[in-house]
Design an enzyme around this catalytic site. Sequence first.
Site, mmCIF file in Angstrom:
data_model
loop_
_atom_site.group_PDB
_atom_site.id
_atom_site.type_symbol
_atom_site.label_atom_id
_atom_site.label_comp_id
_atom_site.label_asym_id
_atom_site.label_seq_id
_atom_site.Cartn_x
_atom_site.Cartn_y
_atom_site.Cartn_z
ATOM 1 N N GLY B 307 -19.416 80.248 -59.429
ATOM 2 C CA GLY B 307 -18.180 79.927 -59.709
ATOM 3 C C GLY B 307 -17.306 81.014 -58.985
ATOM 4 O O GLY B 307 -17.681 81.858 -58.071
ATOM 5 N N SER B 308 -16.235 81.767 -59.918
ATOM 6 C CA SER B 308 -15.276 82.449 -59.304
ATOM 7 C C SER B 308 -15.883 83.992 -59.152
ATOM 8 O O SER B 308 -15.187 84.750 -58.457
ATOM 9 C CB SER B 308 -13.958 82.441 -60.364
ATOM 10 O OG SER B 308 -13.642 81.224 -60.351
ATOM 11 N N THR B 309 -16.973 83.956 -59.760
ATOM 12 C CA THR B 309 -17.374 85.645 -59.618
ATOM 13 C C THR B 309 -17.871 85.755 -58.262
ATOM 14 O O THR B 309 -18.084 86.922 -57.717
ATOM 15 C CB THR B 309 -18.818 85.646 -60.523
ATOM 16 O OG1 THR B 309 -19.701 84.674 -60.334
ATOM 17 C CG2 THR B 309 -18.482 85.788 -61.986
ATOM 18 N N LEU B 310 -18.006 84.595 -57.205
ATOM 19 C CA LEU B 310 -18.299 84.822 -55.859
ATOM 20 C C LEU B 310 -16.861 85.115 -54.728
ATOM 21 O O LEU B 310 -16.934 85.342 -54.010
ATOM 22 C CB LEU B 310 -18.902 83.697 -55.203
ATOM 23 C CG LEU B 310 -20.530 83.462 -55.603
ATOM 24 C CD1 LEU B 310 -21.011 82.714 -54.675
ATOM 25 C CD2 LEU B 310 -21.200 85.030 -55.941
ATOM 26 N N LYS B 311 -15.830 84.806 -55.784
ATOM 27 C CA LYS B 311 -14.571 85.030 -54.824
ATOM 28 C C LYS B 311 -14.353 86.254 -54.508
ATOM 29 O O LYS B 311 -13.890 86.444 -53.179
ATOM 30 C CB LYS B 311 -13.318 84.841 -55.676
ATOM 31 C CG LYS B 311 -12.970 83.304 -55.810
ATOM 32 C CD LYS B 311 -11.951 82.897 -57.193
ATOM 33 C CE LYS B 311 -11.758 81.415 -57.361
ATOM 34 N NZ LYS B 311 -10.926 81.344 -58.606
#
Lengths: 85, 582
Positions: B307-311
């Site tokens: 999820g957003s930890t890859l942004k």
Amino acid sequence: MKLNLILFCTLIIFSLAKVNAHHQYRQSYLLLEQEKKLTVELKDEKTKLQIEESSKSGNARIKQVSKKQLGMKLPNKFQKRVISR
Amino acid sequence: MKHGMKNRYEFFELSKIRRRLVLVVILSIFVALFSRAFYVQVIKKDYYQFEGFKSSNKKIDLPAYRGKIYDRQGKVLAASAPVNSITVYLPVLNEERAKKGKNKKILKVKLLKLAKLLKMNFSDLDKKLKRKKRGEIVLKRQLDPKTASKVMALNIKGITSKKTYKRYYPNDIFSAHAVGLATADGVGKEGIEKFMNTKLAGKGGSKKVIWDSKERTVGGLGEVVVPVDGKDIHLTIDSRLQEKMYGSLKKAVDKHEAKSGSAILIDSRTGEVIAMSNFPSYDPNNLTKNQTKFVKNKALIDVYEPGSTLKPISISLALEKNLINERMKFDTKDGKRRIGGRTITDHHPHGVMTVAQIVQKSSNVGTTMIFDNVKPSDLWGIYHNFGFGSKTGIEFPGERKGVHKSYESWKEIDFYTRTYGYGINGSLAQIVRAYTPFANEGELMPLTMIKSDEPVIGKKVLSKMTSNRMLKILEGVISPDGTAHQAIIPGYRVAGKTGTARGYDGGYDGTHMASFVGIAPASNPKFIMAVMIHAPTKGGIYGGVMAAPVFKEVVTEALKLYSIPQDGLTSPHNGNIANKVL
């Protein structure tokens, strides 16, 4: 005849010496084995002490001992002072 | 001499019959002796030679000691210590028991004492001893040597004590997943114990010796196979932080009534794993049947959509290509965007946002807008370069590489969902490793659990400027306006990113994975920690609420233990924080 007697005596002496040497060897081997056994026991003892040290020096135990046995507690925010640089 | 008197010879002279009789007797004796000598030395020569050799010569096994496992402070995490097995040779004992009178009573008293020492009911012990099985049976395994010597002091005939070794894990449940597990026979079954089994186990030897009548070794026969002891292993794990991490995870999982939690703390400069824990865990000293399902190291083996930890990784690509800068604005309107027949949404509408705010507020819509002019192959490439779809190389069995499909199979929506961390999966170890470039001026570091003096060589995946810019952006997440203000550590600048993804178990299962990855201190990174709370059911689902407090607790302790200087002074009275001040 005389020579034979000398040789016979020499034979007896060397036979006894061989028996003695063999006995000495066995005694020494026995001692060596005992020392080896002791080395293993000491090695095991060291491991046991290391395990004991490791299990008794855990943070959780230190906290428990410091709270319960030594009556230590963390200071609250009013007990803290900031030292400026 | 008087006539008729027998002289001395005549007096002792035997009659002819007697003489013959004596001769026959003597000859018979010689024949018997000769026959026996012939039987023993010729006919049964091999048998008696073998029996004689067997009683005075013995082959002794020389065990190889399994190596110890130490943590980075030199504290023992796993070691083999002696224990004893108590065995009984039934024919000898039963012969004693069959005797009547005073001895029988004494033996009964001794057996009662034996049952007590072995912590057995006397009736159970009695049943065991009355078994029809012939030969030797084991009464008790893994008995401590002190009790074993008390047992031997009872001096019961037929009872023997055999020394064996048991693997001990003094850090108990706290380091179970990092260290692993070995069987009672000393074979690595899980974790480092399994991965490094060949090195730890060593190789046993043997020697042939001569015994005397007291069963003491009095000589060697020259046939010696020298045992090679297993090598000790020094891990990068810090057992103090293991305890802290486990405790924090347990607290979070219990508080939010989650299914499980995992976390990894690494040294950002070397990639050394300092702590790695999962909750629930198991006790390696006493593994029960109920605990076997918790043996798997989820932090390395389970993969999930980050999820957003890859942004930060995907947006770094746009920064690197100079397609955007931190102040560039995007209008996310009502927080909804329709792509390829599907709607991408934000948790809250934010309207116009800068790139830094898109990361700070974790806007999915804003992230997709950044990528309108980026090629799918470039997005695939940056994830690939950051280690997704390949193993981290950590010394651990069963590590998974996750799924990172080729961009050629992506549809339009697949491309956009990947920009904010969906459609790709990886382990917590891969995620924590993927943050090393932000802490190392663009270098991706390999993960390791084995302490080594060799210099660590990273792989350049990002320019120094881009990594520093992203680190600065990530500091904004750990602020009162960001999604992870609960990760604020007084006195230190912290950078990080939250993530809230849907749980996947063959299909989306309705659960959530709340995660957080943080870097501290952001001014001069030392630690990176990734936390994942699986399926929280109470108090929310967001990474900033579920996982960030775990990060704060563990990293605060780590900063203290490693004496990392503060970035700015804080006052406990007004609550100033470094992220706010600097």
